[in-house]
Every structure is written in C-alpha cells, then in structure tokens.
Motif scaffolding. Sequence first.
Motif, PDB file in Angstrom:
ATOM      1  N   VAL A 143       0.769  -1.171   0.091  1.00 46.60           N
ATOM      2  CA  VAL A 143       0.215  -0.113  -0.051  1.00 46.60           C
ATOM      3  C   VAL A 143       0.839   1.238   0.043  1.00 46.60           C
ATOM      4  CG1 VAL A 143      -1.832   1.345   1.353  1.00 46.60           C
ATOM      5  CG2 VAL A 143      -1.981  -1.284   1.404  1.00 46.60           C
ATOM      6  N   THR A 187       4.197  -1.356   3.257  1.00 50.06           N
ATOM      7  CA  THR A 187       3.744   0.193   2.942  1.00 50.06           C
ATOM      8  C   THR A 187       4.868   0.741   2.390  1.00 50.06           C
ATOM      9  OG1 THR A 187       4.336   0.921   5.314  1.00 50.06           O
ATOM     10  CG2 THR A 187       2.232   0.196   4.845  1.00 50.06           C
ATOM     11  N   ALA A 220      -8.142  -0.551   3.096  1.00 53.30           N
ATOM     12  CA  ALA A 220      -7.126  -0.935   2.146  1.00 53.30           C
ATOM     13  C   ALA A 220      -6.814  -2.519   2.446  1.00 53.30           C
ATOM     14  CB  ALA A 220      -5.720  -0.246   2.263  1.00 53.30           C
TER      15      ALA A 220
END
Length: 163
Positions: A4, A31, A126
């Motif tokens: 993400v 991330t 997400a």
Amino acid sequence: MSKVGIIMGSKSDLPIMQQAIDVLQSFNIKTEVDIVSAHRTPEKLFDYAKNAHTRGISIIIAGAGGAAHLPGMVASISPLPIIGVPIKSSNSIDGWDSILSILQMPNGVPVATVALNGAKNAGILAAQIIGSSNKDIQNTIIDFKENLKNTVIKTAMNLKKDL
C-alpha cells in the motif's frame, strides 16, 4: 504480497497518516510512505500516480488538508484504487474544505473517502480490499473484527458491574 502506498501533502500530515501505517503493519501488509504535494511538487505527483502500480503497489492512501487535491489528482492518473483521508490542517476551514475536496469527485474519477483524520479506517479499508483476493489478510481482518466485537462486549459487561 500487496503493498500500500501512503502519501501525504506535507510532513505535518504524518501524525494522522501514521495511524494507517500502524494498522497496515499490524496486518503484515507492506507500505511505501512518501510526501507528494499536489501543489508544490506536481511533477512528483504525476510520476508517483502514473508508476505506483509498476512498483507493486496495489492501493494508494492519500492524505491531504486544506484544498486537498492530492487524492483526486492521483485518482485522475493512477489505475489503482485511491482512498482519500481528509486532514484538518492549520489552514483548514474546520476540515470541511478537505472533506469536500476529496469527497466531491467527478464521474469517472472515484476516490473512496474516510472520515476527517480517519487514517486508521483508510488502513483497514485498504486491508479489506487486499483481503478480497488474499485469504491470509482476509483471515486477519476477520480476527480483527472479532476482537472489536469482543472488546465491546467486555466493556459492556464491565460497565454493568460498575453500576
């Protein structure tokens, strides 16, 4: 493994956006975090939005305050789902400018929008999107929601004992 992208307009947004980073890390989702200003670094914004999917990013969470053009501009370029986090910033009109700038997107340029300063929910959303095609993440989300339920039940029981 899905990754993400978490971007924000300035470093002052990091305390809010850290909530998304923390929740995704707790779900073992990688991330990539960066500062990408729609107004101060438009070339970087275009490059990021156009190429994020080539670096293994599957969803972008974009947080912005004030005029909050970052999520919508990224959504106009990127093929990825975008989750916008409106941030109440120092130059904000009580956060409404950010909310409306992210929420009121034209047809064809969707941005999923969470509550003002709602980066934690952006991270959970997400993870849920990733979980729709990844059973391990989906099971983590199921456990997370079960823990939420159990916390409320336990709190309610303790409240009754205290009364």
